[in-house]
Design a protein around this motif. Structure first.
Motif, short mmCIF file in Angstrom:
data_model
loop_
_atom_site.label_atom_id
_atom_site.label_comp_id
_atom_site.label_asym_id
_atom_site.label_seq_id
_atom_site.Cartn_x
_atom_site.Cartn_y
_atom_site.Cartn_z
N TRP A 120 -2.69 0.45 11.21
CA TRP A 120 -3.93 -0.26 11.55
C TRP A 120 -5.14 0.63 11.28
O TRP A 120 -6.13 0.16 10.71
CB TRP A 120 -3.89 -0.67 13.03
N PHE A 121 -5.06 1.90 11.65
CA PHE A 121 -6.17 2.83 11.39
C PHE A 121 -6.48 2.89 9.90
O PHE A 121 -7.65 2.83 9.49
CB PHE A 121 -5.83 4.22 11.90
N GLY A 122 -5.45 3.05 9.08
CA GLY A 122 -5.66 3.15 7.64
C GLY A 122 -6.32 1.90 7.07
O GLY A 122 -7.22 1.99 6.24
N SER A 123 -5.87 0.73 7.53
CA SER A 123 -6.45 -0.52 7.05
C SER A 123 -7.91 -0.65 7.45
O SER A 123 -8.76 -1.07 6.65
CB SER A 123 -5.67 -1.71 7.61
N GLN A 124 -8.23 -0.26 8.69
CA GLN A 124 -9.60 -0.41 9.17
C GLN A 124 -10.57 0.47 8.40
O GLN A 124 -11.73 0.09 8.18
CB GLN A 124 -9.67 -0.10 10.67
N GLN A 125 -10.13 1.65 7.99
CA GLN A 125 -11.01 2.52 7.20
C GLN A 125 -11.36 1.87 5.87
O GLN A 125 -12.51 1.91 5.42
CB GLN A 125 -10.34 3.87 6.98
N LYS A 126 -10.37 1.25 5.22
CA LYS A 126 -10.63 0.55 3.96
C LYS A 126 -11.53 -0.66 4.18
O LYS A 126 -12.48 -0.90 3.44
CB LYS A 126 -9.30 0.11 3.34
N TYR A 127 -11.23 -1.44 5.24
CA TYR A 127 -12.01 -2.63 5.52
C TYR A 127 -13.45 -2.29 5.84
O TYR A 127 -14.38 -3.02 5.46
CB TYR A 127 -11.39 -3.40 6.69
N ALA A 128 -13.67 -1.19 6.55
CA ALA A 128 -15.02 -0.80 6.95
C ALA A 128 -15.89 -0.54 5.72
O ALA A 128 -17.06 -0.95 5.67
CB ALA A 128 -14.98 0.42 7.85
#
Length: 279
Positions: free
Chosen positions: A176-184
């Protein structure tokens, strides 16, 4: 004839072993499921292969819109309606039954569903996850990219479904952390690159940067009543505040970099002008 015979299910996957089995088990009554995978290295494909109504297609991921459009038009789907789901979307039996008994008019192009956000399998009192059009006529719809995700462009009337879909992601928190960094990064680029008058009020607030995380925390706790859900509610609130904080940091960082570039150019221009005068 059941309306399910007119529906193909489309699911996107990438390393979804913690979710895909539960999602497909809930879809056993649908005759056709297409799982479009973008390079899973876990047990996702092995799990999918165990379901006789599911078949696998593969494509390297570039954008959400391109991936969904490829699934709609390049994966051999011929049924007129598509039920488009993420791998962590669980369709309850009541909603399957509702879809089975649909009889849409020719003017009806899509059906919108609400979502119940789950944390470790338990539903929350409320969440920020918006309703979306999940069931639609394939030939009258397509996706476009909007921020970090996709948006469906639909040509026709949309009807609200009564049933609710469970959003129940069981992947590890590190994922989830990795995905959120990309999404941000994608979301910040979208917010800063879109004219202010074309943004919704909520997105105008998000574009301010510093204010959004505080408002999101308060809103999910009070208005969405997550404070009533015990530790699961607080877990969700912390996730949303962190996601908005990452977007805010991206926005502030991008603005400061632009300002630093402009100041640097101005200083170089002043320096060049002074050098010419000195000659």
């Amino acid at each position: 004839m059941s309306f399910l015979d007119h529906v193909a299910v489309l699911v996107l996957t990438l390393d979804e072993a913690p979710n895909i089995g539960r999602a497909l088990e809930a879809l056993r009554d649908f005759p056709e499921i297409v799982v479009l995978d973008s390079g899973s290295r876990d047990d996702t494909l092995r799990i999918v292969a165990a379901f006789p109504n599911a078949r696998i297609a593969q494509r390297s991921f570039d954008t959400h819109a391109n991936q969904w459009n490829y699934g709609l038009f390049r994966c051999g789907i011929e049924r007129p309606f598509v039920l488009a789901l993420d791998a962590d979307h669980i369709v309850p039996p009541a909603l399957v039954e509702e879809i089975a008994h649909l009889s849409p008019s020719s003017a009806t192009c899509g059906f919108r569903a609400r979502f119940r956000y789950c944390v470790f399998g338990e539903g929350l009192s409320g969440a920020l996850y918006p309703p979306s059009i999940v069931l639609f006529r394939r030939e009258r719809c397509h996706y476009i990219q909007s921020g970090h995700t996709q948006r469906l462009v639909i040509d026709g009337a949309v009807v609200e479904l009564v049933g609710v879909i469970d959003h129940d992601d069981r992947k590890p928190l590190a994922r989830w952390f990795g995905s959120q960094q990309k999404y941000a990064a994608l979301e910040a680029r979208h917010l800063l690159g879109t004219p202010r008058d074309r943004l919704r009020l909520s997105d105008r607030i998000r574009r301010l940067g510093w204010l959004s995380p505080w408002l999101i925390g308060l809103y999910t706790l009070v208005v969405k009543r997550c404070a009533l859900d015990g530790w699961r509610g607080w877990f969700y609130v912390l996730q949303r505040v962190l996601a908005e904080t990452l977007i805010a940091l991206e926005i502030i960082d991008r603005r400061r970099r632009v300002e630093a570039t402009v100041i640097g150019q101005e200083r170089r221009g002043v320096g060049a002008a002074s050098a010419k005068k000195g000659r």
